[in-house]
Design a protein around this motif. Structure first.
Motif, PDB file in Angstrom:
ATOM      1  N   MET A  25      18.640   1.108   6.263  1.00 53.76           N
ATOM      2  CA  MET A  25      17.238   1.102   5.900  1.00 53.76           C
ATOM      3  C   MET A  25      16.687  -0.305   6.111  1.00 53.76           C
ATOM      4  O   MET A  25      17.251  -1.284   5.648  1.00 53.76           O
ATOM      5  CB  MET A  25      17.090   1.538   4.446  1.00 53.76           C
ATOM      6  CG  MET A  25      15.651   1.675   4.015  1.00 53.76           C
ATOM      7  SD  MET A  25      15.452   2.328   2.349  1.00 53.76           S
ATOM      8  CE  MET A  25      15.691   4.057   2.664  1.00 53.76           C
ATOM      9  N   ALA A  26      15.583  -0.404   6.829  1.00 51.35           N
ATOM     10  CA  ALA A  26      14.992  -1.697   7.178  1.00 51.35           C
ATOM     11  C   ALA A  26      14.366  -2.376   5.968  1.00 51.35           C
ATOM     12  O   ALA A  26      13.919  -1.731   5.030  1.00 51.35           O
ATOM     13  CB  ALA A  26      13.938  -1.507   8.263  1.00 51.35           C
TER      14      ALA A  26
ATOM     15  N   LEU B 190      16.080  -7.984   7.841  1.00 53.66           N
ATOM     16  CA  LEU B 190      14.745  -7.962   8.418  1.00 53.66           C
ATOM     17  C   LEU B 190      14.780  -7.620   9.896  1.00 53.66           C
ATOM     18  O   LEU B 190      13.899  -6.925  10.408  1.00 53.66           O
ATOM     19  CB  LEU B 190      14.056  -9.318   8.224  1.00 53.66           C
ATOM     20  CG  LEU B 190      13.705  -9.697   6.800  1.00 53.66           C
ATOM     21  CD1 LEU B 190      13.279 -11.157   6.734  1.00 53.66           C
ATOM     22  CD2 LEU B 190      12.621  -8.797   6.252  1.00 53.66           C
ATOM     23  N   LEU B 191      15.806  -8.102  10.587  1.00 55.99           N
ATOM     24  CA  LEU B 191      15.898  -7.890  12.031  1.00 55.99           C
ATOM     25  C   LEU B 191      16.490  -6.529  12.391  1.00 55.99           C
ATOM     26  O   LEU B 191      16.583  -6.190  13.555  1.00 55.99           O
ATOM     27  CB  LEU B 191      16.693  -9.024  12.673  1.00 55.99           C
ATOM     28  CG  LEU B 191      16.020 -10.387  12.547  1.00 55.99           C
ATOM     29  CD1 LEU B 191      16.922 -11.476  13.093  1.00 55.99           C
ATOM     30  CD2 LEU B 191      14.666 -10.394  13.226  1.00 55.99           C
TER      31      LEU B 191
ATOM     32  N   LYS C 265      10.427  -3.307   0.564  1.00 57.46           N
ATOM     33  CA  LYS C 265      11.420  -2.271   0.843  1.00 57.46           C
ATOM     34  C   LYS C 265      10.802  -1.181   1.702  1.00 57.46           C
ATOM     35  O   LYS C 265       9.597  -0.901   1.602  1.00 57.46           O
ATOM     36  CB  LYS C 265      11.932  -1.665  -0.459  1.00 57.46           C
ATOM     37  CG  LYS C 265      12.688  -2.623  -1.328  1.00 57.46           C
ATOM     38  CD  LYS C 265      13.088  -1.947  -2.621  1.00 57.46           C
ATOM     39  CE  LYS C 265      13.717  -2.944  -3.573  1.00 57.46           C
ATOM     40  NZ  LYS C 265      13.977  -2.347  -4.888  1.00 57.46           N
ATOM     41  N   GLU C 266      11.628  -0.549   2.502  1.00 54.14           N
ATOM     42  CA  GLU C 266      11.174   0.533   3.382  1.00 54.14           C
ATOM     43  C   GLU C 266      10.420   1.604   2.594  1.00 54.14           C
ATOM     44  O   GLU C 266       9.369   2.083   3.026  1.00 54.14           O
ATOM     45  CB  GLU C 266      12.378   1.154   4.103  1.00 54.14           C
ATOM     46  CG  GLU C 266      12.035   2.275   5.049  1.00 54.14           C
ATOM     47  CD  GLU C 266      11.390   1.806   6.336  1.00 54.14           C
ATOM     48  OE1 GLU C 266      10.651   2.601   6.935  1.00 54.14           O
ATOM     49  OE2 GLU C 266      11.621   0.656   6.740  1.00 54.14           O
TER      50      GLU C 266
ATOM     51  N   PRO D 265       3.757   0.888   3.672  1.00 51.57           N
ATOM     52  CA  PRO D 265       2.800   1.922   4.085  1.00 51.57           C
ATOM     53  C   PRO D 265       3.220   2.540   5.417  1.00 51.57           C
ATOM     54  O   PRO D 265       3.814   1.879   6.265  1.00 51.57           O
ATOM     55  CB  PRO D 265       1.482   1.167   4.211  1.00 51.57           C
ATOM     56  CG  PRO D 265       1.840  -0.264   4.329  1.00 51.57           C
ATOM     57  CD  PRO D 265       3.175  -0.454   3.696  1.00 51.57           C
ATOM     58  N   HIS D 266       2.912   3.816   5.573  1.00 47.71           N
ATOM     59  CA  HIS D 266       3.232   4.522   6.821  1.00 47.71           C
ATOM     60  C   HIS D 266       2.304   4.071   7.937  1.00 47.71           C
ATOM     61  O   HIS D 266       1.179   3.623   7.693  1.00 47.71           O
ATOM     62  CB  HIS D 266       3.079   6.030   6.629  1.00 47.71           C
ATOM     63  CG  HIS D 266       4.028   6.596   5.628  1.00 47.71           C
ATOM     64  ND1 HIS D 266       5.377   6.724   5.877  1.00 47.71           N
ATOM     65  CD2 HIS D 266       3.835   7.050   4.372  1.00 47.71           C
ATOM     66  CE1 HIS D 266       5.971   7.232   4.822  1.00 47.71           C
ATOM     67  NE2 HIS D 266       5.057   7.441   3.881  1.00 47.71           N
ATOM     68  N   ASP D 267       2.770   4.213   9.159  1.00 49.48           N
ATOM     69  CA  ASP D 267       1.919   3.958  10.315  1.00 49.48           C
ATOM     70  C   ASP D 267       0.835   5.032  10.367  1.00 49.48           C
ATOM     71  O   ASP D 267       1.108   6.207  10.084  1.00 49.48           O
ATOM     72  CB  ASP D 267       2.724   4.009  11.610  1.00 49.48           C
ATOM     73  CG  ASP D 267       3.722   2.872  11.730  1.00 49.48           C
ATOM     74  OD1 ASP D 267       3.679   1.933  10.904  1.00 49.48           O
ATOM     75  OD2 ASP D 267       4.560   2.926  12.653  1.00 49.48           O
TER      76      ASP D 267
END
Length: 144
Positions: A1-2, A52-53, A113-114, A118-120
């Protein structure tokens, strides 16, 4: 998870203003024969750079609302000409509109956190073509 970053976009009046600023900076770097990278300089180096990357983005807060994000490409600790430690956040120049998310003022950047990001807008379908402020108003009214 990003893992992501969120930061105030000081000086930009709109997403279009940010896009213009990015294009001007890239053009200036090209004129100076530097790599055409969009670099945002921060004082602190994120300790969680690897996370983060791994698909992370920098979410920009414009006028108190997260409105857009840029994918993080690299995190580079540097020392400036005055000998001060800094960090270059290398960002994909493409701006991705997000669902508006209000944010109180803060200094520096914060981890995001992922699950809290907000969603795209493109992923939300109906809201994709709407200006961010209108999409937010429709969401507030429960119509979107």
């Amino acid at each position: 998870m990003a893992l992501h970053l969120v930061k105030l976009c000081v000086g930009a009046e709109s997403v279009a203003d940010l896009a213009d600023w990015i294009e001007r900076r890239l053009a200036e770097r090209r004129r100076q024969k530097l790599p055409a990278e969009h670099i945002h300089v921060t004082r602190m180096v994120p300790k969680r750079a690897e996370e983060l990357l791994d698909g992370g983005s920098l979410y920009w807060v414009i006028h108190g609302v997260v409105q857009v994000r840029q994918r993080l490409v690299a995190v580079r600790p540097v020392i400036d000409r005055a000998g001060t430690r800094r960090c270059h956040l290398v960002l994909d120049p493409e701006l991705v509109a997000t669902a508006p998310q209000p944010r109180a003022p803060f200094q520096g950047w914060r981890y995001l956190k992922e699950a809290d990001a907000p969603h795209d807008l493109a992923a939300l379908g109906a809201a994709a073509g709407l200006p961010p402020h209108l999409a937010q108003e429709l969401r507030t009214l429960g119509l979107l």
